[in-house]
Write a protein that holds these residues in place. Structure first.
Motif, short mmCIF file in Angstrom:
data_model
loop_
_atom_site.label_atom_id
_atom_site.label_comp_id
_atom_site.label_asym_id
_atom_site.label_seq_id
_atom_site.Cartn_x
_atom_site.Cartn_y
_atom_site.Cartn_z
N MET A 206 22.27 6.29 68.03
CA MET A 206 23.10 7.46 68.23
C MET A 206 24.34 7.34 67.33
SD MET A 206 24.10 9.03 71.96
CE MET A 206 22.55 8.48 72.64
N GLN A 207 24.27 7.94 66.14
CA GLN A 207 25.32 7.72 65.16
C GLN A 207 25.97 8.99 64.64
OE1 GLN A 207 22.03 6.05 62.42
NE2 GLN A 207 23.62 6.63 60.96
N TYR A 208 25.44 10.18 65.01
CA TYR A 208 26.00 11.43 64.50
C TYR A 208 26.40 12.37 65.63
CZ TYR A 208 23.62 9.96 60.19
OH TYR A 208 23.19 9.26 59.09
N ASN A 209 27.23 13.36 65.27
CA ASN A 209 27.48 14.51 66.13
C ASN A 209 27.06 15.75 65.34
OD1 ASN A 209 28.78 15.67 68.67
ND2 ASN A 209 29.81 16.82 67.06
N ARG A 210 26.24 16.61 65.97
CA ARG A 210 25.77 17.83 65.30
C ARG A 210 26.58 19.02 65.80
NH1 ARG A 210 19.49 18.92 65.45
NH2 ARG A 210 19.53 17.78 63.48
N ASP A 211 27.15 19.81 64.87
CA ASP A 211 27.93 20.97 65.29
C ASP A 211 27.04 22.22 65.32
OD1 ASP A 211 27.64 21.93 62.68
OD2 ASP A 211 29.63 21.26 62.06
N THR A 212 27.66 23.37 65.65
CA THR A 212 26.88 24.60 65.82
C THR A 212 26.23 25.07 64.52
OG1 THR A 212 28.94 25.85 65.53
CG2 THR A 212 28.22 25.40 67.79
N SER A 213 26.75 24.60 63.37
CA SER A 213 26.15 24.96 62.08
C SER A 213 25.06 23.99 61.66
CB SER A 213 27.24 25.01 61.01
OG SER A 213 28.23 25.96 61.35
N GLY A 214 24.83 22.98 62.47
CA GLY A 214 23.80 21.99 62.14
C GLY A 214 24.31 20.84 61.30
N ASN A 215 25.61 20.80 61.03
CA ASN A 215 26.17 19.73 60.21
C ASN A 215 26.28 18.43 61.01
OD1 ASN A 215 26.63 21.49 57.97
ND2 ASN A 215 28.43 22.29 59.05
N LEU A 216 26.01 17.32 60.35
CA LEU A 216 26.08 16.00 60.99
C LEU A 216 27.32 15.27 60.52
CD1 LEU A 216 22.36 14.78 60.65
CD2 LEU A 216 23.44 15.89 62.61
N THR A 217 28.11 14.78 61.49
CA THR A 217 29.26 13.94 61.15
C THR A 217 29.15 12.64 61.92
OG1 THR A 217 30.55 15.00 62.91
CG2 THR A 217 30.79 15.90 60.69
N PRO A 218 29.51 11.51 61.29
CA PRO A 218 29.37 10.21 61.97
C PRO A 218 30.25 10.14 63.21
CG PRO A 218 29.68 9.93 59.61
CD PRO A 218 29.98 11.37 59.90
N LEU A 219 29.70 9.56 64.26
CA LEU A 219 30.47 9.32 65.48
C LEU A 219 31.42 8.14 65.27
CD1 LEU A 219 27.69 9.59 68.23
CD2 LEU A 219 29.56 11.20 67.87
N GLN A 220 32.58 8.21 65.89
CA GLN A 220 33.53 7.12 65.79
C GLN A 220 32.97 5.87 66.44
OE1 GLN A 220 37.37 8.09 67.32
NE2 GLN A 220 38.25 6.08 66.90
N ASN A 221 32.32 6.05 67.61
CA ASN A 221 31.67 4.93 68.28
C ASN A 221 30.17 5.15 68.27
OD1 ASN A 221 34.01 3.46 69.07
ND2 ASN A 221 34.37 4.97 70.69
N LYS A 222 29.44 4.29 67.54
CA LYS A 222 27.99 4.41 67.48
C LYS A 222 27.39 3.69 68.68
CE LYS A 222 27.74 4.77 62.43
NZ LYS A 222 29.18 4.95 62.22
N ASN A 223 26.34 4.31 69.23
CA ASN A 223 25.74 3.78 70.47
C ASN A 223 24.26 3.48 70.27
OD1 ASN A 223 28.17 4.35 72.06
ND2 ASN A 223 27.61 6.50 71.82
N ILE A 224 23.78 2.57 71.10
CA ILE A 224 22.35 2.23 71.13
C ILE A 224 21.79 2.62 72.49
CG2 ILE A 224 20.69 0.31 71.27
CD1 ILE A 224 21.42 0.95 68.44
N ASP A 225 20.67 3.34 72.45
CA ASP A 225 19.96 3.73 73.67
C ASP A 225 18.48 3.38 73.45
OD1 ASP A 225 18.47 5.15 75.61
OD2 ASP A 225 18.77 7.06 74.58
#
Length: 880
Positions: A206-225
């Protein structure tokens, strides 16, 4: 740990997994309940669901690393259960989680280590997949783990990119597959081939955040699930052909087979499917009931009821005629109790719920069998050879009658079933189900997910403060974040702090106002979304902007009413436990400003005396003026003191306890009176059943009592004026009128019959002789169906050997047709039921009945003359 285990039980696999990660600084956490905190899903459907607020950044984790064995329920693929090797409604997901700590390299290394070195799986039996653009994960598998390039498959977004919803946290994943046939080589590996591969471990980065336009930006805190399917790993290590034959499920299957007197291994495929369904579903229902879910016709209660009914249906298919679910449940409880002690603790409740549901459903099945008999009779009367798919699906969907049983009974009657039509109806239901497909939506009220990183959780001050100054943190219009909103706009507002209670625990949200410099917002409702209080309202004056300083003020009158009703609900539950049964538990509630509703688990209706005693007991406690004692305690201490938990609520390590000493003590986050005397009066309005084993009491208390009494007084005055009697004389007057009405109705029915007979007697002279028979076909005006039937029978008696067909239009848009045939007419091949049903179709209707007497209806009165003309023509042709 064994480096090359020959055989591991399901319990051993679970413990080894948890111990492996505990040794690597992961905190072992217990499985969350199947009733999730997340309001967007009915049931806990994934191992990561309990950690949703952490992944969103809305809650700070207590640990950087965690590991769990999470029980899950999914029913979106329920038709595949028992038919494939791996589909289940209940399954356990073993997981290791990192909250901003380690990432891909460590997660991949540990996934490979536990699979190969701990569980002893040969690397030659493993294939991995990565997202097509994830060169980093590909490189780790190839260079650090040493997996041959031919056994690393790049897959597309549908397979290897995990998303929480249209927006929000997401990221690529990597999966580990077991290869049952490595001897087939590495050429043309197809991971979709279920006969060769099974995915057992999924690593989500879990390393990105997707906005309403579909753009991916890196998360400040990356998580493992991650998630490892316990049932799948058990199949691999225990070397059995499918998940069902592992020690996690097969003992349940064996119990069901013994009850049915059959051998699983010697059974045909259809029987094995039924046994697998029973094995899977029994695990589901045992854990659902253990987590205090009760069968009903809505929500998760409906899921439970459906699963129980499928168990019973498949029991019928393998030859079990009586009740058996409690016996197989005992095996499921024994298998689960070491990992989930609550199933043994709730054994009595589990078995009672199963016995009640099974008993009721068996009666429903009996009704289905009777309906099937009627359908078969009608099909034969119409001269057809097939039961329609729609009828078969009605039997399946409404009465729980399996298609296989319908087909077997039809075959015995030399009929077939329109299976294509049945499947078409089933597909319609599947499409309806897909519309409500269970997904994990990590977004919060539209765009609050994007705001979560910038605003803090709402501070609730409402227990002690009716008003506070606050800052506007967010404004949403139709779920979309806005910087400002003008007068007249319906808005959703998030404040940094609030006195408004948000809907929870059955209590509705507060009402009131948010006001500021030239701004007035009427607040109509408040709901809690994760840790944010969302105020729903309408701007009545001014323009509201993010950042404004405002005053939030609740409506004190509404709050007082809610407090009275909520405390009255606690007293009501205590009275039920004292007077009816101490085992009674809450099954739902509603606390509003004008009334309260309390649902509780009870297998029988309360007596009039019990209802009166409960009401008197609650009013006694109110009069005794018990002071409230509110404390925040550790959960274990609260439970040790005997505090009652509210249905479906989730609790942290510390809980709020509402205690009226010697009367009631519950865990509750709602608002309450400080002394029972503030309630004033309590009145029960009704007590009734709302579902199998669930009763409902509706009541009023406090200031709402006056509203209730005023309404009742108005109704009584109105009736007294209409009937011109005193209020105390109303019961006798109404009883007298009812008696007069019944007498008049009987007289009217008698007159209708006499009139029909008089009209029909005049038809005797119109009887025509056709061969050896006499026939009468005619229309009678304004005769109801029952009188028409009587007239037809009387005419047939008078003409003797023959046929009578009568039609009438008793009311607008309704046609009634009756056919009465003598036995000699039947011998000529004419059946009244089939005959009248065909004739009624001309009028846009249908019907049927016995060979000698049948009745049908229609909607098009203009076609009745044509229908009767057709009837006369057919009779003359058949009898002449």
């Amino acid at each position: 740990m064994s480096s090359n285990p020959q055989y591991l039980s399901g319990n051993e696999i679970r413990n080894i997994f948890l111990d492996f990660f505990a040794q690597r600084e992961h905190q072992i956490l217990p499985s969350a309940s199947l009733v999730p905190e997340d309001p967007t899903v009915l049931l806990t459907i994934a191992g990561m669901l309990p950690f949703k607020p952490i992944f969103l950044g809305q809650r700070t984790p207590e640990f950087k690393r965690a590991t769990t064995s999470q029980k899950c329920i999914r029913t979106n693929d329920i038709e595949n259960v028992g038919r494939t090797k791996r589909h289940h409604t209940f399954f356990e997901m073993l997981g290791n989680f990192s909250f901003g700590d380690y990432f891909k390299e460590q997660a991949i290394a540990w996934g490979w280590e536990i699979s190969t070195q701990v569980f002893g799986i040969s690397p030659q039996n493993l294939v991995v997949s990565v997202f097509k653009d994830d060169d980093e994960a590909f490189g780790i598998w190839r260079d650090q783990i040493g997996v041959p390039i031919a056994r690393i498959k790049r897959l597309g977004e549908d397979d290897n990119f995990w998303v929480s919803g249209p927006t929000g946290p997401c990221g690529p994943c990597s999966e580990i597959y077991y290869d049952f046939h490595p001897e087939r080589g590495d050429e043309n590996i197809d991971l979709e081939d279920d006969s060769r591969f099974i995915e057992f471990y999924n690593l989500v980065f879990m390393q990105y955040n997707r906005d309403t336009s579909g753009n991916l930006t890196p998360l400040q805190n990356k998580n493992i699930d991650t998630g490892m399917g316990l049932e799948r790993m058990a199949q691999i290590l225990q070397k059995v052909p499918n998940n069902y034959e592992t020690d996690l499920i097969f003992p349940i299957i064996q119990t069901a087979a013994q009850i049915a007197g059959i051998d699983y291994h010697k059974s045909d495929e259809k029987t094995k499917v039924s046994l697998k369904v029973i094995g899977d579903h029994v695990r589901s229902v045992v854990h659902m009931i253990a987590d205090e879910i009760r069968a009903s016709n809505v929500g998760r209660g409906y899921v439970l009821r459906r699963l129980i009914r499928r168990v019973v249906r498949h029991g019928r298919l393998i030859g079990i005629s009586g009740e058996f679910t409690t016996q197989v449940a005992e095996t499921a409880i024994a298998l689960s109790e070491s990992a989930y002690p609550n199933v043994r603790q709730r054994e009595a409740a589990i078995k009672a719920e199963l016995q009640r549901e099974e008993s009721n459903f068996l009666k429903t099945l009996d009704r289905g069998e009777k309906l099937l008999e009627e359908i078969i009779q009608e099909v034969k009367q119409r001269g057809e050879t097939s039961i329609s798919g729609e009828s078969a699906f009605t039997l399946y969907d409404t009465y729980g009658f399996p298609l296989e049983l319908t087909q077997e009974v039809a075959e015995e009657n030399h009929l077939t079933v329109d299976e294509a039509g049945f499947n078409a109806e089933m597909q319609k239901q599947v499409e309806r189900a897909k519309a409500a497909h269970e997904t994990i939506d990590l977004t919060v009220q539209g765009s609050l997910d994007k705001l979560a990183e910038h605003i803090h959780a709402t501070e609730f001050l409402g227990y002690t403060q009716p008003a506070t100054t606050a800052k506007v943190e967010a404004i949403l219009v139709a779920g979309v974040s806005q910087e400002e909103a003008e007068v007249g706009t319906q808005v959703q507002i998030v404040l940094d702090k609030t006195p408004f209670y948000a809907e929870s625990g059955g209590q509705i949200g507060d009402r009131g106002y948010i006001s500021g410099d030239g701004i007035v917002v009427r607040v109509e409702d408040v709901k809690k979304e994760s840790d944010f209080f969302v105020h729903f309202g309408r701007i009545e004056r001014g323009t509201l902007r993010v950042g404004d300083r405002v005053t939030a003020q609740i409506d004190p009158a509404c709050r007082r009413r809610a407090q009275a009703n909520h405390t009255a609900t606690h007293l009501l539950q205590a009275a039920l436990k004292k007077i009816v049964d101490d085992s009674i538990s809450q099954a739902g509630s509603l606390v509003s400003f004008d009334r309260l509703r309390f649902d509780f688990n009870c297998p029988r209706a309360l007596t009039v005396e019990e209802v009166q005693q409960i009401e008197e007991q609650v009013n006694t406690w109110i009069a005794q003026a018990h002071a409230a004692k509110v404390e925040v305690l550790p959960l274990a201490e609260a439970k040790a003191r005997g505090a009652v938990a509210m249905f479906g609520e989730k609790y942290g390590e510390e809980v709020r306890v509402i205690d009226f000493p010697s009367v009631s003590m519950e865990l509750c986050g709602g608002t309450h009176v400080s002394n029972t005397a503030e309630i004033g009066v309590f009145k029960i309005i009704s007590e009734a059943g709302v579902a199998s084993g669930v009763r409902r009491i509706e009541a009023v208390s406090g200031p709402a009592i006056l509203d209730y009494l005023n309404l009742r007084d108005k109704v009584v005055k109105d009736l007294s004026d209409r009937f011109k009697v005193k209020p105390e004389e109303l019961p006798d007057r109404i009883t007298s009128l009812q008696s007069e009405l019944r007498t008049s109705q009987k007289e009217l029915e008698s007159l209708k019959v006499q009139l029909a007979i008089a009209k029909s007697d005049s038809l005797l002279q119109t009887a025509e002789t056709v061969g050896d028979f006499k026939i009468i076909v005619s229309q009678l005006e304004d005769v109801d169906p029952e009188s028409l039937k009587t007239a037809a029978e009387r005419l047939l008696q008078k003409i003797g050997n023959g046929a009578v067909v009568l039609g009438s239009v008793p009311e607008e848009g309704k046609v009634s047709i009756v056919a009465a045939f003598s036995s000699e007419v039947n011998k000529k091949g004419l059946q009244a039921g089939k005959f009248v049903g065909a004739i009624a179709k001309i009028c846009g209707g249908g019907g049927g009945g016995r060979p000698n007497l049948a009745q049908a209806g229609g909607r098009d009165a203009s076609k009745l003359p044509e229908a009767l003309e057709q009837a006369e023509s057919e009779l003359k042709s058949a009898l002449g």
